[in-house]
Design an enzyme around this catalytic site. Structure first.
Site, short mmCIF file in Angstrom:
data_model
loop_
_atom_site.label_atom_id
_atom_site.label_comp_id
_atom_site.label_asym_id
_atom_site.label_seq_id
_atom_site.Cartn_x
_atom_site.Cartn_y
_atom_site.Cartn_z
N ASN A 135 -2.76 13.00 -4.72
CA ASN A 135 -4.01 13.11 -5.48
C ASN A 135 -4.74 14.40 -5.16
O ASN A 135 -5.23 15.09 -6.05
CB ASN A 135 -4.91 11.94 -5.10
N ASP A 177 0.86 -1.19 0.00
CA ASP A 177 0.00 0.00 0.00
C ASP A 177 0.90 1.24 0.00
O ASP A 177 1.87 1.30 0.74
CB ASP A 177 -0.87 -0.04 1.26
N ASP A 194 -4.52 2.52 -4.42
CA ASP A 194 -3.06 2.54 -4.34
C ASP A 194 -2.55 1.26 -3.70
O ASP A 194 -1.55 1.26 -3.00
CB ASP A 194 -2.57 3.79 -3.59
N ASP A 210 -2.83 9.42 -11.29
CA ASP A 210 -2.85 8.28 -12.22
C ASP A 210 -1.45 8.00 -12.79
O ASP A 210 -1.04 6.86 -12.93
CB ASP A 210 -3.81 8.55 -13.38
N HIS A 232 -6.09 14.27 -10.05
CA HIS A 232 -6.14 12.84 -10.34
C HIS A 232 -5.26 12.43 -11.50
O HIS A 232 -4.78 11.30 -11.54
CB HIS A 232 -7.58 12.41 -10.59
#
Ligand code: C2E
Ligand code: CA
Ligand code: CA
Length: 648
Positions: free
Chosen positions: A266, A258, A301, A275, A271
């Site tokens: 973010n 994680d 994530d 990404d 975003h």
């Protein structure tokens, strides 16, 4: 023109070698039909031979049919033998090509032999020859239907010979028969041509459908953003790997990874940058991939590794450290260096877990523990985790049955001015006296309550009690109360807390709500809304445990915080550690610039206190002054002399 005719002829007469699927379909059809064709051909041949036994010479009634029988048997058994076995593409092409090449010779052989019998028979026998040729060619057209070229050439050879031969007899019956055969064959060829076209397009359509569904299946197993195998593929791989591991008695490990500090990226950069970071993370993780190490993205994530190579704990740790290390290196995006980290939880099979579900759960638990105690590192599921998991499960059960009003209470730990050593506030800290489990530490039940969502039932009674006790304190003393992410996670729960504070009659301006940095970065937008509402009520907001997460103060600047609580991990032995000394110094400086108060938690020694005071920090809290004390003792504490406090 000649070229076009030649081209058309070649297409009609050749095997479609560029379409392996069609070839296989042709092969399958022919392997069922051609043995039958040879059987009928031979029975008819011997019938014709037998009816000429008395009249024709032996080489025509015995030797020739025997030769034709051998050739037919040889061909028929080739088809019969391979009718069920999967044959290679090359073999299929070779067999079909050979059938094509042999067709004119075999057709010519049978034709020449039957015409050679004609002069020996009477009118009946001659009609038999014509009938044999005419009917047998129809069977051949039918049975060879799936190999158009062979059907065509057989028909041509037989029909041309038939027409030329019988027309030359000048017998009107045979001339009529020739015309009859010619017409029937032509019609058959037209039907054959249509059928062959339908057959080809059916096979091609099937191929296309299969290709599409394969592509769909592939896409359904891929993560569209990163191109890595997705959650679904991960579980399929894991299922297969566990069965393999059971058979081969090899150790299997699952890692769940994680990202740390991804959410603020973010929130801060949008975003599309988020990404891109995820795509780059996937690229870096692929460096670890091998035939025995599978990388997947589980969603958000979260990524996963399936490691099959019977790795020891040490090798797993090393691989895990490599993964975390790969992601610690900065990402250069949109001209800003982005720093994130990753925590990895690993569990093994059959070592710790006994099935796929447990393996995944244990890895997830190791990740959860890693995140809590050592973010940015590898955490291997251990025996103590197993105990902890068991204890957490017991805690959860007891918590679900608990009477939140009766079994829980709060203790208060003083927060002091670092120069004057005056108490300026108390932090309320929850305690649980469970009838089932006895005294349970908040470090145990708070995470479970947060994890299960039960905290939303726990916060109101605890806050109510803290506010009631705080009523008794002198005007200048503030109350600090800890809130969890869930408490601030929705408009309703924020409103519930606000109503509770209003109804308590305690001045909200004397209340500080403590929210941890990790809770804030979980959902910055919602946290900001919650903080604004609390601030409008008049409460202060303290950022708790600062320094344990991955956010920087500048990221949190947008939130209207009033106080920063620097985590106690920075305090232990600060006087001997120039690096932490510098960090705390700059943090204290920043809070001054940002007009915030600063509390240092966990001060345990006079040396630490001296070092922190020299840094200019304003408030301190820790065992050096006092452990959390019962509400009943708070007034006595406030009445004590300052010197007594330090020495107690
Ligand atoms: P926290 O908010 O960081 O609270 C401070 C913790 O540090 C308390 O542990 C306190 O007893 C301990 N502490 C204070 N001074 C020292 C010191 O000098 N040395 C050491 N080693 N520890 C010190 P506690 O009471 O066990 O609480 C643990 C955590 O549980 C709290 O950490 C907080 O995150 C959570 N918690 C406690 N009460 C509540 C509550 O009512 N609501 C929520 N949501 N969380 C709570
Ligand atoms: Ca706190
Ligand atoms: Ca704290």
């Amino acid at each position: 023109m000649i070229g076009r005719v030649k081209g058309l002829w070649l297409t009609l007469m050749s095997v479609p070698r560029d379409n392996p699927r069609l070839l296989r379909a042709q092969y399958v059809a022919l392997s069922r039909q051609l043995p039958m064709m040879y059987f009928i051909l031979l029975v008819n041949t011997w019938a014709l031979a037998v009816t000429h036994l008395d009249t024709a010479p032996g080489w025509l009634t015995l030797a020739m049919p025997a030769l034709l029988t051998i050739i037919s048997f040889w061909r028929a058994q080739i088809w019969w033998r391979n009718r069920n076995d999967p044959v290679s593409e090359a073999d299929i092409l070779a067999t079909l090509t050979r059938t094509n090449q042999l067709a004119p010779f075999i057709a010519a052989g049978f034709t020449a032999w039957s015409l050679a019998l004609y002069p020996y028979g009477d009118a009946y026998a001659q009609a038999h020859v014509a009938f044999f040729m005419g009917i047998t060619v129809i069977v051949c057209i039918f049975c060879l239907m799936h190999l158009r070229s062979a059907a065509l050439i057989t028909t041509l050879v037989v029909d041309v010979a038939f027409v030329v031969f019988f027309a030359s007899t000048h017998n009107p019956t045979f001339i009529a028969t020739s015309i009859n055969i010619l017409l029937v064959s032509s019609a058959m060829l037209i039907v054959l041509q249509n059928n062959y076209r339908d057959f080809t397009s059916l096979v091609n359509a099937q191929a296309k459908t299969e290709q599409l569904s394969n592509e769909n299946l592939r896409l359904a197993n891929l993560d569209s953003l990163t191109g890595l195998p997705n959650r679904r593929q991960f579980f399929t791989t894991l299922d297969n790997a566990t069965s393999e591991a059971l058979k081969s008695r090899k150790r299997l490990a699952v890692g769940i990874l994680d990202l740390d500090g991804f959410k603020p990226v973010n929130d801060l950069y949008g975003h599309s940058v988020g990404d891109k970071v995820l795509t780059l993370v996937a690229e870096r993780l692929l460096e670890l991939s091998s035939p025995t190490v599978h990388v997947a993205r589980l969603g958000g994530d979260e990524f996963a590794l399936v490691m099959k190579d019977d790795l020891s704990d040490e090798s797993l740790q090393a691989l895990g450290r490599k993964a975390c290390g790969l992601l610690r290196t900065e990402f250069m995006l949109a001209d800003v260096p982005i720093h994130i980290g990753a925590t990895l939880g690993i569990a093994t099979f059959p070592g710790s877990a006994s099935d796929t579900t447990q393996l995944y759960e244990y890895a997830d638990y190791a990740l959860y523990q890693g995140k809590r105690s050592n973010p940015g590192t590898v955490c291997l599921f251990s025996a103590s985790h197993h105990e902890q998991l068991h204890r957490d499960a017991m805690t959860e059960q007891a918590l679900r049955r608990a009477d939140m009003e009766d079994e829980f209470y709060v203790l208060f730990q003083p927060i002091l001015n670092s120069h004057s050593h005056e108490t300026v506030a108390f932090e309320a800290l929850a305690r649980w006296n469970s009838p089932e489990l006895g005294q349970v530490a908040p470090g145990v039940f708070i995470p479970v309550a947060e994890h299960t969502g039960l905290i939303s039932r726990l916060t109101p009674p605890l806050l109510g009690k803290a506010l009631r006790e705080a009523h008794a304190w002198p005007e200048g003393i503030r109350l600090s109360f800890n809130l969890s992410a869930i408490d601030c996670g929705s408009h309703e729960s924020v409103q519930q807390i606000i109503a509770l504070i209003r109804d308590s009659g305690f001045d909200p301006a004397r209340l500080d709500l403590e929210i941890t940095e990790t809770a804030i970065v979980q959902d910055m937008a919602q946290m900001q809304r919650a903080i604004i509402q609390f601030r409008q009520l008049g409460c202060g907001i303290s950022l708790d445990d600062f320094g344990t997460g991955y956010s920087s103060l500048s990221q949190l600047h947008a939130l209207s915080l009033t106080k920063l609580k620097i985590d106690r991990s920075f305090v232990a032995g600060i006087q001997h550690n120039p690096a932490t000394f510098k960090i705390v110094k700059s943090l204290v400086g920043l809070t001054h610039d940002m007009d915030m108060e600063c509390v240092i938690e966990g001060v345990e020694t006079r040396e630490e206190l001296a070092a922190l005071t020299s840094l200019g920090c304003t408030q301190v809290q820790g065992y050096l002054f006092s452990r959390p004390i019962p509400a009943a003792e708070t007034l006595a504490w406030l009445g004590q002399a300052r010197v007594e406090r330090l020495s107690s």
